[in-house]
Scaffold this active site. Structure first.
Site, PDB file in Angstrom:
ATOM      1  N   SER A  64       0.794  -1.196  -0.010  1.00  0.00           N
ATOM      2  CA  SER A  64      -0.075  -0.031   0.031  1.00  0.00           C
ATOM      3  C   SER A  64       0.828   1.230   0.055  1.00  0.00           C
ATOM      4  CB  SER A  64      -0.971  -0.116   1.036  1.00  0.00           C
ATOM      5  OG  SER A  64      -2.036   0.787   0.967  1.00  0.00           O
ATOM      6  N   ASP A  82       8.669   5.755 -11.246  1.00  0.00           N
ATOM      7  CA  ASP A  82       8.150   6.272 -12.321  1.00  0.00           C
ATOM      8  C   ASP A  82       8.968   7.628 -12.556  1.00  0.00           C
ATOM      9  OD1 ASP A  82       6.341   4.331 -12.562  1.00  0.00           O
ATOM     10  OD2 ASP A  82       4.419   5.758 -12.303  1.00  0.00           O
ATOM     11  N   LYS A 122      -1.263  -4.009  -3.145  1.00  0.00           N
ATOM     12  CA  LYS A 122      -2.409  -3.305  -2.577  1.00  0.00           C
ATOM     13  C   LYS A 122      -2.876  -2.178  -3.360  1.00  0.00           C
ATOM     14  CE  LYS A 122      -4.588  -4.925  -0.358  1.00  0.00           C
ATOM     15  NZ  LYS A 122      -5.920  -5.598  -0.586  1.00  0.00           N
TER      16      LYS A 122
END
Length: 491
Positions: free
Chosen positions: A324, A335, A349
């Protein structure tokens, strides 16, 4: 629920934007896999959770004709059973059962209704020390499984691993039981023991764990040569501040390469994940995207990146227990090419939940939206794959060997391969990993038994099995081979 569940809302002065909701909510990440933290850990879980701070009144607005008719039917059944059933019924239990039934129909392991008592348990321990075993758990498909054991917790020291399925607590089945009930069974007084029957692969084994007090540190820093290792155990209030301080300290010491260790970090507060990303990512960049149907919102960085962090190379270390909020942070750093990710695939998650509290103190938690990385990657059920895979040693991920059987020379069994891998890791002369109980294995077992003051017979019996497990756990706790492998790669 769990011994230490992070259900407090984020503070108003956080830089995190609110979720796309009409109510006054605060974004928070929660893994909702309730931490077995019997030793303490805490369901710090890591699903992103949107916490509603308002109390819900009995509202029927916004319902269409069919929905109003259905609600009227529910009210009629409730009144009929309450008034006319031949045995007196508890109004509270009827209500709870009706709500439980609706939530269960969602077939969503992260949505549930909690009574006032369960909600209190859920909210307790926002900070401080806790007694438990330190393993976060979740319920899925009627099974209780471990999301991640807390670092240095009794659960980790006993050999509990992510994805272990808990089938019994103190020899009482927990299959189908509510998660909060299982947590109650695992919790207890400091210094007492609890026995978990865990299933790993196709094998089951009893693991005895001593309950203890756990104090969870958010960030720990250690200098390893010319590399700084920052272990982030969870995302709680001021984790980003602690990380900033640790980075500044490391920078003053001349450290120019840091490892952010997120292994077995179940998550926590979403706004802290955003703030933590802001230490490395400049102002105005998206850290996470939230989606609910056609509604979308982006949570962005609000400040310039930390000057000292810009001078450093960053490596992130993850595993299947990283979930999470850990994945939100890792996904953003990956990214934006701010870090290289090492280790193994993360938990996966990627959903957002909302909790709403009723005036009687009870609460309903339901999945409301999903989140995506800045580049739009949806990691739910998939996890984040590292740039460089660092495998956990074989002996640390072995299936458990059932202790209700004694193995002898000449037998052919898949558990024999486990014995060979384990004994080889412990330094005994094994040159093959077949599933045949051969003379070499018998000889190694005899030496192992002699070294550990056991009856020397060459058979792999219960006492030998228990000591075998104990020694492997001891070895795993003594030497962090994955971290050492990463440190070697960075030289």
């Amino acid at each position: 629920m769990n011994d230490h569940q992070k259900n407090h809302a984020t503070s108003q002065d956080d830089n995190t934007k609110s979720t796309p909701s009409k109510n006054s909510k605060h974004i928070k990440i929660k893994l909702w896999h309730f931490i077995l933290v019997i030793l303490g850990i805490i369901l710090l879980t890591s699903i992103i959770t949107v916490v509603s701070t308002i109390l819900i009144s009995h509202q029927k607005s916004g319902l269409n004709k069919e929905q109003r008719a259905n609600l009227k039917k529910i009210e009629y059944v409730y009144q009929t059973l309450n008034k006319d059933y031949y045995k007196k019924q508890s109004s509270d239990k009827l209500t709870q059962s009706a709500i439980d039934g609706m939530v269960k129909e969602l077939k969503d392991p992260y949505s549930e209704y909690m009574t006032a008592e369960e909600t209190k348990q859920f909210n307790e321990g926002v900070s401080g020390d806790f007694v438990g075993i330190g393993a976060e758990m979740q319920k899925k498909n009627e099974q209780i499984s471990v999301t991640s054991p807390m670092k240095d917790s009794p659960a980790e020291k006993a050999g509990i691993q992510p994805k272990d399925i808990v089938t019994q607590v103190n020899h009482h089945s927990v299959v189908g039981k509510p998660l909060d009930q299982v947590v109650k069974m695992v919790r207890g007084k400091k210094g007492t023991y609890v026995t978990l029957t865990i299933k790993r692969g196709s094998q089951e084994k009893d693991i005895k764990i001593k309950r203890d007090t756990i104090h969870v540190k958010s960030v720990e820093y250690e200098k390893k040569g010319n590399v700084g290792v920052l272990t982030i155990n969870k995302f709680q209030s001021n984790t980003s501040g602690e990380l900033k301080s640790a980075i500044i300290k490391a920078h003053k010491q001349g450290i120019r390469h840091i490892i952010l260790d997120l292994r077995n970090n179940p998550g926590g507060l979403l706004d802290e994940a955003v703030k933590m990303a802001n230490i490395f990512i400049d102002k105005g960049n998206t850290v996470v995207q939230l989606e609910k149907g056609k509604d979308k919102e982006e949570l962005k960085t609000s400040n310039q990146a930390l000057k000292q962090a810009k001078d450093m190379k960053v490596s992130i270390l993850v595993n299947e227990g990283s979930a999470s909020a850990s994945e939100v942070f890792t996904g953003a750093m990956k990214d934006y090419h701010k870090a290289k990710v090492y280790g193994s695939k993360t938990f996966g998650k990627g959903i957002v939940q909302t909790t709403r509290e009723f005036s009687d103190g009870s609460l309903i938690k339901y999945t409301e939206m999903k989140w995506l990385t800045p580049d739009g990657h949806y990691i739910h059920g998939k996890g984040i794959r590292p740039d460089v895979s660092i495998s956990t040693p074989k002996y640390q991920s072995l299936n458990v060997i059932p202790d209700n059987k004694t193995y002898h020379q000449g037998e052919k069994d898949k558990n024999v391969k486990t014995m060979k891998i384990g004994l080889k890791a412990l330094g005994y002369p094994i040159d093959n990993e077949t599933n045949i109980f051969d003379e070499q294995l018998e000889s190694a077992i005899k030496t192992f038994q002699q070294d550990n003051n056991l009856k020397v017979n060459g058979n792999f019996d219960k006492k030998t099995n228990d000591k075998f497990t104990e020694k492997l756990v001891e070895k795993a706790n003594k030497k962090d081979t994955v971290l050492n492998d990463l440190l070697n790669k960075l030289k």
